[in-house]
Design a protein around this motif. Structure first.
Motif, PDB file in Angstrom:
ATOM      1  N   PRO A  61       0.801  -1.230   0.000  1.00  0.00           N
ATOM      2  CA  PRO A  61       0.000   0.000   0.000  1.00  0.00           C
ATOM      3  C   PRO A  61       0.830   1.275   0.000  1.00  0.00           C
ATOM      4  N   ILE A  62       2.004   1.256   0.622  1.00  0.00           N
ATOM      5  CA  ILE A  62       2.845   2.456   0.596  1.00  0.00           C
ATOM      6  C   ILE A  62       3.333   2.726  -0.825  1.00  0.00           C
ATOM      7  N   THR A  63       3.737   1.667  -1.523  1.00  0.00           N
ATOM      8  CA  THR A  63       4.143   1.828  -2.921  1.00  0.00           C
ATOM      9  C   THR A  63       2.997   2.372  -3.758  1.00  0.00           C
ATOM     10  N   ALA A  64       1.801   1.809  -3.560  1.00  0.00           N
ATOM     11  CA  ALA A  64       0.640   2.274  -4.320  1.00  0.00           C
ATOM     12  C   ALA A  64       0.305   3.727  -3.979  1.00  0.00           C
ATOM     13  N   MET A  65       0.445   4.092  -2.709  1.00  0.00           N
ATOM     14  CA  MET A  65       0.152   5.469  -2.304  1.00  0.00           C
ATOM     15  C   MET A  65       1.156   6.436  -2.921  1.00  0.00           C
ATOM     16  N   ILE A  66       2.431   6.074  -2.950  1.00  0.00           N
ATOM     17  CA  ILE A  66       3.443   6.938  -3.564  1.00  0.00           C
ATOM     18  C   ILE A  66       3.156   7.113  -5.054  1.00  0.00           C
ATOM     19  N   GLU A  67       2.750   6.029  -5.716  1.00  0.00           N
ATOM     20  CA  GLU A  67       2.431   6.128  -7.134  1.00  0.00           C
ATOM     21  C   GLU A  67       1.235   7.044  -7.356  1.00  0.00           C
ATOM     22  N   LEU A  68       0.213   6.934  -6.506  1.00  0.00           N
ATOM     23  CA  LEU A  68      -0.954   7.804  -6.627  1.00  0.00           C
ATOM     24  C   LEU A  68      -0.575   9.264  -6.407  1.00  0.00           C
ATOM     25  N   MET A  69       0.227   9.516  -5.373  1.00  0.00           N
ATOM     26  CA  MET A  69       0.658  10.890  -5.098  1.00  0.00           C
ATOM     27  C   MET A  69       1.476  11.450  -6.261  1.00  0.00           C
ATOM     28  N   SER A  70       2.416  10.649  -6.760  1.00  0.00           N
ATOM     29  CA  SER A  70       3.262  11.110  -7.870  1.00  0.00           C
ATOM     30  C   SER A  70       2.435  11.369  -9.120  1.00  0.00           C
ATOM     31  N   ASP A  71       1.493  10.466  -9.415  1.00  0.00           N
ATOM     32  CA  ASP A  71       0.647  10.648 -10.598  1.00  0.00           C
ATOM     33  C   ASP A  71      -0.179  11.922 -10.508  1.00  0.00           C
ATOM     34  N   VAL A  86       1.251 -10.054   3.707  1.00  0.00           N
ATOM     35  CA  VAL A  86       0.564  -9.800   2.441  1.00  0.00           C
ATOM     36  C   VAL A  86      -0.937  -9.630   2.634  1.00  0.00           C
ATOM     37  N   ARG A  87      -1.485 -10.168   3.727  1.00  0.00           N
ATOM     38  CA  ARG A  87      -2.918  -9.994   3.982  1.00  0.00           C
ATOM     39  C   ARG A  87      -3.235  -8.522   4.228  1.00  0.00           C
ATOM     40  N   PHE A  88      -2.315  -7.805   4.854  1.00  0.00           N
ATOM     41  CA  PHE A  88      -2.499  -6.371   5.056  1.00  0.00           C
ATOM     42  C   PHE A  88      -2.520  -5.639   3.716  1.00  0.00           C
ATOM     43  N   SER A  89      -1.594  -6.002   2.812  1.00  0.00           N
ATOM     44  CA  SER A  89      -1.537  -5.356   1.508  1.00  0.00           C
ATOM     45  C   SER A  89      -2.785  -5.652   0.689  1.00  0.00           C
ATOM     46  N   ARG A  90      -3.216  -6.922   0.676  1.00  0.00           N
ATOM     47  CA  ARG A  90      -4.408  -7.266  -0.096  1.00  0.00           C
ATOM     48  C   ARG A  90      -5.642  -6.573   0.431  1.00  0.00           C
TER      49      ARG A  90
END
Length: 381
Positions: free
Chosen positions: A137-147, A370-374
């Motif tokens: 989720p941190i990776t996904a959040m950084i991608e969302l912020m950058s986009d 991974v359950r937290f990420s999913r």
């Protein structure tokens, strides 16, 4: 030893075997050759599959086939007859080979179609899958912020995690006696005298951008930072920040407000922000940005019957710091402060993820479960 009469009998037997092994060459007249061609074409047409066609090829074009033997016999003809016989045999063999090639293509297509029909796989059958992972989720959040900033025309800048003390502190107007530079807050790679640290913020990337990029500069710098913090529900010694920097002519605090509000709407939807005066060495004036509590929306303020643990019944949640770039910071990077101004802001990625997804314990983000990420990925993108 064999007597004379026995040798003669043996010789006659050998000649008889040779005659059986190599068939006699057929006549080379036009009627005979036509008959051989018709027999070959009929056999080709009757071949039901590639295996039987292969046998037909051997029988009618192989070394012991009638046409091959007839071709060998051409050499024994007188010169006047040799030319006509050679032309006749050559045309005959050509017709047979063409028929074989055509039939081979027909049978190949038919057999392929049969295999495709008979060897189909029922894709509706249940199958077993291995465990499915998910982006963190941190990776996904950084991608969302950058986009979000890429869509506004900004650039994404990156820098080293091991920094010089000058880049991390001095260039940002943090004096040597500033508390943040103490070993109790900052992680030095070697003794403090080395002046090399694990960066405590991504602000050094902003300095590097001013030193290496042509003005105007519009950059956002996400990345990992390090501090000597406790490892508990709301603090991590290694966490992530995203910082923005704009340096251009005529930049004011109003531009900062518009950019941060657009950023907040991209992450949280329609939400109210509060701007409070504050102090940061690298911005002047400086403002703290608060988000309206997304749980109680301010209804818990002064209402003991409806307390809110998220905002401690204050109605607001601290989000990040920002302000107009201090002219000393611009001057340290060689920027003409009479011509250019700018703004900067910094947001904690983990804190934004907590606000956006209701995560109560930061340690869940670093446990690697991974359950937290999913569980969060449906909302984190």
């Amino acid at each position: 030893m064999m007597q004379g009469s026995e040798k003669i009998v043996a010789a006659e037997t050998d000649e008889s075997n040779d005659a059986q092994a190599i068939p006699a060459a057929p006549a080379l007249d036009e009627t005979t050759v036509s008959g051989l061609v018709e027999a070959a074409l009929a056999a080709v047409a009757e071949a039901a599959d590639s295996a039987s066609l292969k046998q037909v090829r051997i029988d009618h074009t192989g070394e012991r086939s009638p046409l091959a033997l007839a071709n060998r016999a051409i050499g024994g003809l007188p010169g006047a007859e040799r030319k006509d016989a050679g032309k006749r045999i050559g045309q005959a063999r050509g017709r047979v080979n063409q028929a074989l090639k055509a039939r081979e293509g027909e049978l190949g297509e038919a057999e392929l179609a049969h295999r495709l029909t008979e060897e189909t796989v029922d894709v509706t059958l249940p199958v077993s899958f291995g465990p499915v992972g998910a982006p963190h989720p941190i990776t996904a959040m950084i991608e969302l912020m950058s986009d979000t900033f890429l869509s506004m025309g900004w650039a994404v800048a990156e820098g080293p995690e091991v920094e010089t003390e000058w880049m991390n502190f001095d260039a940002l107007n943090l004096h040597p006696d500033h508390p943040a530079r103490a070993e109790s807050d900052t992680l030095f790679v070697a003794p403090a005298s080395s002046h090399v640290v694990l960066r405590t913020q991504t602000s050094p990337v902003q300095i590097r951008s001013l030193l290496t990029r042509a003005l105007p500069v519009y950059v956002v710098s996400p990345g990992k930072v390090f501090r000597a913090d406790e490892y508990d529900a709301t603090h991590l010694p290694v966490f992530h920040q995203i910082e923005g920097l704009v340096v251009d002519e005529g930049i004011t605090l109003g531009h900062l407000k518009g950019a941060v509000e657009q950023f907040a709407r991209a992450l949280f939807g329609e939400i109210t922000l509060r701007w409070r005066p504050n102090y940061f060495p690298f911005t002047e004036p400086s403002v703290e940005v608060d988000l309206e509590c997304f749980v109680c929306h301010g209804e818990s303020v002064g209402n003991p019957d409806r307390p809110c643990r998220t905002c401690s019944s204050e109605g607001w949640i601290e989000w990040g710091g920002s302000g107009v770039v201090n002219p000393r910071v611009l001057a340290a990077a060689g920027v003409d402060t009479d011509r250019y101004t700018g703004f900067a802001f910094g947001i904690g990625v983990e804190r934004a993820l907590m606000f956006r997804n209701g995560v109560k314990d930061m340690r869940d983000m670093s446990d690697g479960d991974v359950r937290f990420s999913r569980a969060l990925m449906g909302d984190a993108r």
